[in-house]
Design a protein around this motif. Structure first.
Motif, PDB file in Angstrom:
ATOM      1  N   PRO A  30     -12.111 -83.120 -56.255  1.00  0.00           N
ATOM      2  CA  PRO A  30     -11.555 -81.666 -55.898  1.00  0.00           C
ATOM      3  C   PRO A  30      -9.879 -81.729 -56.419  1.00  0.00           C
ATOM      4  N   MET A  31      -9.556 -80.442 -56.514  1.00  0.00           N
ATOM      5  CA  MET A  31      -8.062 -80.312 -57.152  1.00  0.00           C
ATOM      6  C   MET A  31      -7.169 -79.561 -56.054  1.00  0.00           C
ATOM      7  N   ILE A  32      -5.976 -80.139 -55.813  1.00  0.00           N
ATOM      8  CA  ILE A  32      -4.832 -79.352 -55.241  1.00  0.00           C
ATOM      9  C   ILE A  32      -3.840 -78.867 -56.291  1.00  0.00           C
ATOM     10  N   PHE A  33      -3.594 -77.997 -56.326  1.00  0.00           N
ATOM     11  CA  PHE A  33      -2.277 -77.499 -57.076  1.00  0.00           C
ATOM     12  C   PHE A  33      -1.120 -76.943 -56.110  1.00  0.00           C
ATOM     13  N   LEU A  34      -0.153 -77.787 -56.234  1.00  0.00           N
ATOM     14  CA  LEU A  34       0.998 -77.264 -55.392  1.00  0.00           C
ATOM     15  C   LEU A  34       2.329 -76.707 -56.301  1.00  0.00           C
ATOM     16  N   ALA A  35       2.580 -75.573 -56.178  1.00  0.00           N
ATOM     17  CA  ALA A  35       3.681 -74.983 -56.951  1.00  0.00           C
ATOM     18  C   ALA A  35       4.729 -74.303 -56.163  1.00  0.00           C
ATOM     19  N   SER A  51       9.354 -70.846 -59.900  1.00  0.00           N
ATOM     20  CA  SER A  51       8.900 -70.490 -61.267  1.00  0.00           C
ATOM     21  C   SER A  51       7.815 -71.474 -61.796  1.00  0.00           C
ATOM     22  N   GLY A  52       7.592 -72.608 -60.881  1.00  0.00           N
ATOM     23  CA  GLY A  52       6.619 -73.674 -61.550  1.00  0.00           C
ATOM     24  C   GLY A  52       5.282 -72.943 -61.640  1.00  0.00           C
ATOM     25  N   LEU A  53       4.942 -72.047 -61.735  1.00  0.00           N
ATOM     26  CA  LEU A  53       3.545 -71.494 -61.417  1.00  0.00           C
ATOM     27  C   LEU A  53       2.899 -71.389 -62.902  1.00  0.00           C
ATOM     28  N   SER A  54       3.775 -71.700 -64.072  1.00  0.00           N
ATOM     29  CA  SER A  54       3.202 -71.707 -65.429  1.00  0.00           C
ATOM     30  C   SER A  54       2.390 -72.540 -65.501  1.00  0.00           C
ATOM     31  N   SER A  55       2.511 -73.776 -65.404  1.00  0.00           N
ATOM     32  CA  SER A  55       1.408 -74.934 -65.772  1.00  0.00           C
ATOM     33  C   SER A  55       0.152 -74.741 -64.747  1.00  0.00           C
ATOM     34  N   PRO A  56       0.364 -74.627 -63.562  1.00  0.00           N
ATOM     35  CA  PRO A  56      -0.635 -74.438 -62.805  1.00  0.00           C
ATOM     36  C   PRO A  56      -1.703 -73.024 -63.231  1.00  0.00           C
ATOM     37  N   GLY A  94      -8.804 -88.193 -51.186  1.00  0.00           N
ATOM     38  CA  GLY A  94     -10.039 -87.879 -51.983  1.00  0.00           C
ATOM     39  C   GLY A  94      -9.900 -86.558 -53.032  1.00  0.00           C
ATOM     40  N   HIS A  95      -8.598 -86.183 -53.173  1.00  0.00           N
ATOM     41  CA  HIS A  95      -8.472 -85.093 -54.181  1.00  0.00           C
ATOM     42  C   HIS A  95      -7.370 -85.726 -55.140  1.00  0.00           C
ATOM     43  N   LYS A  96      -7.546 -84.766 -56.331  1.00  0.00           N
ATOM     44  CA  LYS A  96      -6.439 -85.101 -57.327  1.00  0.00           C
ATOM     45  C   LYS A  96      -5.315 -83.738 -56.952  1.00  0.00           C
ATOM     46  N   ALA A  97      -4.101 -84.158 -57.156  1.00  0.00           N
ATOM     47  CA  ALA A  97      -2.872 -83.178 -56.671  1.00  0.00           C
ATOM     48  C   ALA A  97      -2.040 -82.913 -57.943  1.00  0.00           C
ATOM     49  N   TYR A  98      -1.916 -81.789 -58.181  1.00  0.00           N
ATOM     50  CA  TYR A  98      -1.037 -81.465 -59.481  1.00  0.00           C
ATOM     51  C   TYR A  98       0.179 -80.706 -59.007  1.00  0.00           C
ATOM     52  N   LEU A  99       1.420 -81.347 -59.139  1.00  0.00           N
ATOM     53  CA  LEU A  99       2.615 -80.639 -58.666  1.00  0.00           C
ATOM     54  C   LEU A  99       3.463 -79.959 -59.696  1.00  0.00           C
ATOM     55  N   CYS A 100       4.133 -78.811 -59.533  1.00  0.00           N
ATOM     56  CA  CYS A 100       4.929 -77.923 -60.398  1.00  0.00           C
ATOM     57  C   CYS A 100       5.758 -77.332 -59.513  1.00  0.00           C
ATOM     58  N   GLY A 101       7.093 -77.534 -59.794  1.00  0.00           N
ATOM     59  CA  GLY A 101       8.194 -76.724 -59.022  1.00  0.00           C
ATOM     60  C   GLY A 101       9.500 -77.357 -59.101  1.00  0.00           C
ATOM     61  N   PRO A 102      10.469 -76.739 -58.291  1.00  0.00           N
ATOM     62  CA  PRO A 102      11.741 -77.412 -58.306  1.00  0.00           C
ATOM     63  C   PRO A 102      11.799 -78.812 -57.869  1.00  0.00           C
TER      64      PRO A 102
END
Lengths: 508, 354
Positions: free
Chosen positions: B208-213, B216-221, B301-309
């Motif tokens: 399962p996936m976690i997006f942390l944004a 203005s790092g919301l674009s990619s997520p 047990g996750h995959k995490a994707y990060l985007c932000g300052p």
């Protein structure tokens, strides 16, 4: 017809020739076949998660190492044939090489043994293979160093019978005890001590000053083996990083164990490097950088950057690193003052630095040097001029852990000697610092068994209970010990200089 | 003057300046190569040159021996290019990377909207076949009067090929963003190069996936999540988004609606410094704190994707790792403003991506 077999790529070849050769034992349990990799408490859930930090197969290894050897020995031959010992900056420099040969080269051999044990000890094939390669590397480093230095042995004192003095000389128990402490621990502690603390964290402080110092002082033999060895170090350093990450990622229960090892081996490594720092500061006639500056670059910047990254795992910087930083202004001077007073009992020469060198120290070390150490050197120089070169009459008390003479001072008082005592089973054990005392107190049963050379000597177990009897047992002759000025090395060097028409150095 | 280096097995092509070292160019372009000493003595960064010519420069003759030079190897940390080259490095191929060709495009501004007081949405129309990209990738935008192109993530899903969306935060005194905020108007044409970057969802990974944004790092997520949901994703997806105050919190309605429509999509928001006038009874904290609270400090047990300052990325990595999610499961695109890159934090070789 069968298709023509495809050439394997690096990854496939590596897989087949390393992990592909491994198997799960059936008629003996894996725990019986690998009896040592669990008792330290390190939990490994899945050895397959070990990330091979480099992919090297045996066929490629032999090919590249053989080529390195050919190159190195071609240069060493040329060095010998051209009498290149004449090109070094000054014969005092030779003492840096002697200390390396006596103290550090045997560590390469100890590392060869340690990694051979690890190459058998881990149940993960990836880790075993990496340790087997490193074991062979270490043997190669040991041999090439010995061969590089053997040319100097034709002319200078202090190199002959290095193996005997490795075993018997009281002061060489400093480096020796580091490795013996490590190999008598479990496999994970051993690899943490050597691959991570020594090779990764501290290697820049060990290797860089020595090899650049050699280059700077005209010693092409050492410089060349240094470069040859350094091309293997990348594998050793990445192994150090991988093993720490692997332990921390496999189980959270490993964290406190790893932290305790990092605390211990940082301190032990730092104490050992005091010797290298002293070599840098005092034994290189042409200076590369001061210990203080090296500490700032390689520990305060690089080392702390590493620990900032490790903080993500929940690790903190090693205990007492701030004490080591406080000591950067004094440790090499305290060390040299000690060696100066005891060099009649070592296969080394010592001397009072020249005026020019004292000024360099003042510039590098500031007020503390001018108020504490410079006056000592001036006092001893005065005694020397009166024909009363100062030597201690007895061997020093040494720390029960690092085995360095107890000369270090209190963290916040460079004029107050630091000697801490732990009592265990009715015996008092002296330590040089809180760092070493913590190590003792954590495993008193181990360190109470340490072989402490001055104690053994005075108990009469080393040829007799006097310094004279001991030196005879050691096979050290008076002419290869003590004061540099007026020594055989010095006289020979001046003779060479006179022949070449260059001015000889004036004694201090 | 510069040359191109194609890095196999990734198939990624990067620009290398005349006197720039190959390793430096690769790292700056976001392509990690193994390395350690960075000055030619250790040999960790040894690569095979399959096509083209390089200069080995100060590479040590022990770390890169003559037989290896003859075999076409070089040390990336020392090598400079004398032609375009193709190299093969000892790095893993990414199963989910699509390796889409990079092209130069011109887009016409068809919509400009204030998403927050500091972030503008800019929509560009790309006629014809439009552009193909992977959700999470970015473009390099040529802004009139600004010499170096600026990177912006694509905020629309890849299914919308003909109108792309950029979210542009106004950087005070920033030349490019000031132009885009103050002078750009409907109908203007902007040139750009796309798609770029290696930030994409590891769709083949089962976790399962976690997006942390943040900010203005919301674009990619946004692009990634819309793409996943459009394609019927069934694994749990959690978006944790943080803004300073309510006015800066954007696309709240869009994600709230998606959360109502998709049982596997969870949307969490926090404000770090709500304004006195904000009508907010939600969490008041940073993104990583909200994530820690929601997942009970366990991220295994996750995959995490990060985007932000950068400070948000930094704290998030620490939270994830303390919660036992490690480097191989964490993905991010590192974005730096000109001011950030002036003071890079000193890092060790412990991690490849962080």
């Amino acid at each position: 017809m069968a298709a023509k077999p495809r050439r394997l790529n690096l990854t496939q070849k590596y897989q087949l020739m390393t992990r592909g050769l491994d198997w799960e034992t059936t008629y003996q349990s894996m725990d019986d076949v690998f009896p040592y990799d669990k008792y330290e408490g390190i939990k490994i859930k899945d050895w397959d998660k070990w990330q091979d930090p480099f992919r090297l197969t045996m066929d490629a290894y032999w090919k590249y190492q053989a080529e390195k050897e050919r190159k190195l020995y071609a240069i060493l031959d040329g060095f010998a044939q051209n009498n290149s010992q004449l090109n070094i900056s000054d014969a005092r420099y030779m003492n840096a090489v002697k200390i390396w040969m006596q103290g550090v080269t045997p560590l390469e051999y100890a590392a060869f043994r340690g990694f051979a044990m690890l190459g058998r000890g881990f149940r993960g094939a990836g880790a075993r293979v990496a340790c087997q390669f490193q074991s062979i590397d270490e043997m190669r480093h040991y041999q090439t160093q010995m061969h590089a230095f053997s040319h100097y042995n034709k002319y200078f004192n202090g190199f002959r019978q290095f193996a005997r003095i490795r075993d018997r000389a009281w002061y060489l128990s400093i480096p020796k005890s580091y490795f013996e402490d490590a190999v008598t621990a479990g496999p994970f502690e051993l690899i943490t001590a050597i691959s991570f603390s020594f090779e990764y964290v501290l290697t820049n402080l060990l290797f860089m000053p020595f090899v650049s110092g050699a280059a700077y002082n005209g010693d092409m033999a050492t410089t060349t083996f240094g470069f040859s060895a350094q091309s293997d170090e990348s594998r050793h350093m990445t192994l150090g990083l991988e093993v720490i990450k692997f332990m921390l990622e496999q189980d959270e229960g490993n964290l406190p164990i790893v932290q305790q090892w990092l605390d211990k081996w940082f301190w032990r490594g730092y104490r050992l490097l005091g010797l290298v720092g002293t070599m840098m500061d005092y034994m290189l006639p042409k200076k590369v950088m001061s210990w203080r500056q090296a500490w700032e670059i390689y520990w305060e910047e690089s080392g702390m950057a590493l620990f900032n990254d490790l903080a993500r795992y929940g690790l903190r910087p090693p205990k007492y690193h701030e004490v080591a930083t406080k000591e950067k202004y004094r440790i090499t001077h305290e060390f040299w003052c000690t060696i100066y007073q005891f060099s009649h009992a070592t296969a080394l020469y010592t001397w009072i630095p020249t005026e020019e060198e004292l000024d360099w120290f003042s510039a590098e070390y500031g007020e503390l040097f001018d108020t504490v150490y410079r006056p000592r050197y001036e006092y001893w120089a005065e005694l020397d001029r009166k024909g009363e070169r100062f030597f201690q009459k007895r061997l020093p008390v040494v720390c029960n852990v690092c085995q360095i003479p107890i000369f270090h001072t209190m963290p916040d008082d460079p004029l107050m000697n630091c000697c801490l005592v732990s009592e265990y089973k009715g015996t008092k054990h002296q330590m040089c610092s809180q760092g070493c005392k913590d190590i003792f107190d954590h495993e008193p049963e181990k360190y109470c068994q340490a072989y402490i050379p001055p104690q053994q000597i005075y108990q009469g177990n080393c040829g007799g209970a006097t310094l004279e009897a001991y030196k005879e047992w050691l096979h050290i002759k008076d002419e290869e010990t003590g004061e540099y000025y007026g020594s055989e090395d010095h006289i020979m060097w001046e003779g060479w200089k006179a022949q070449s028409g260059k001015p000889a150095d004036a004694p201090a | 003057m510069s040359y191109q280096a194609t890095i196999e097995p990734l198939g990624e092509t990067i620009e290398v300046e005349d006197d720039q070292k190959l390793l430096d160019a690769a790292l700056r372009a976001g392509v990690w190569l193994p390395y350690a000493c960075n000055h030619g003595v250790c040999g960790t960064c040894k690569v095979d040159v399959l096509e083209g010519e390089v200069e080995h420069n100060e590479a040590s003759s022990f770390a890169l021996m003559d037989i290896e030079r003859d075999e076409g190897k070089t040390l990336a940390c020392c090598a400079t290019l004398v032609s375009d080259i193709v190299i093969e490095a000892d790095i893993e191929e990414e199963e989910d990377a699509q390796h889409l060709p990079v092209g130069d495009y011109t887009g016409k501004v068809v919509r400009i909207e204030d998403l927050t007081p500091t972030v503008k949405g800019i929509w560009l129309e790309v006629p014809g076949d439009g552009i193909e990209f992977q959700a999470g990738q970015y473009l390099n935008l040529n802004v009139p009067g600004v010499e170096i192109p600026r990177a912006f993530s694509l905020a629309n899903p890849p299914s919308e090929k003909n109108v792309i969306e950029l979210n542009v935060r106004h950087v005070p005194d920033g030349q490019a963003t000031t132009y885009l905020h103050e002078q750009l108007k409907m109908g203007d044409e902007l040139g750009f190069t796309a798609p770029l970057g290696r930030f994409f969802v590891r769709k083949s990974a089962p976790e399962p996936m976690i997006f942390l944004a943040g900010g203005s790092g919301l674009s990619s997520p946004k692009s990634m999540i819309l793409d996943l949901l459009e394609n019927g994703e069934e694994r749990a997806i959690t978006l944790v988004y943080g803004a300073r105050n309510q006015a800066e919190l954007y696309y709240f309605d869009l994600f709230s609606k998606l959360a109502r429509q998709h049982a596997n999509f969870h949307y969490l928001t926090a404000l770090s410094e709500p304004a006195d006038t904000d009508d907010w009874d939600g969490p008041r904290c940073f993104v990583h704190e909200l994530a820690e609270e929601h997942f009970g400090k366990r991220f295994e047990g996750h995959k995490a994707y990060l985007c932000g300052p950068p400070p948000m990325i930094d704290s998030s990595i620490t939270s994830l790792m303390r919660g036992r999610l490690f480097e191989e499961h964490i993905f991010m695109e590192n974005f730096f403003t000109a001011a950030d890159s002036a003071k890079p934090a000193r890092r060790s070789a412990l991690f490849k991506k962080f």
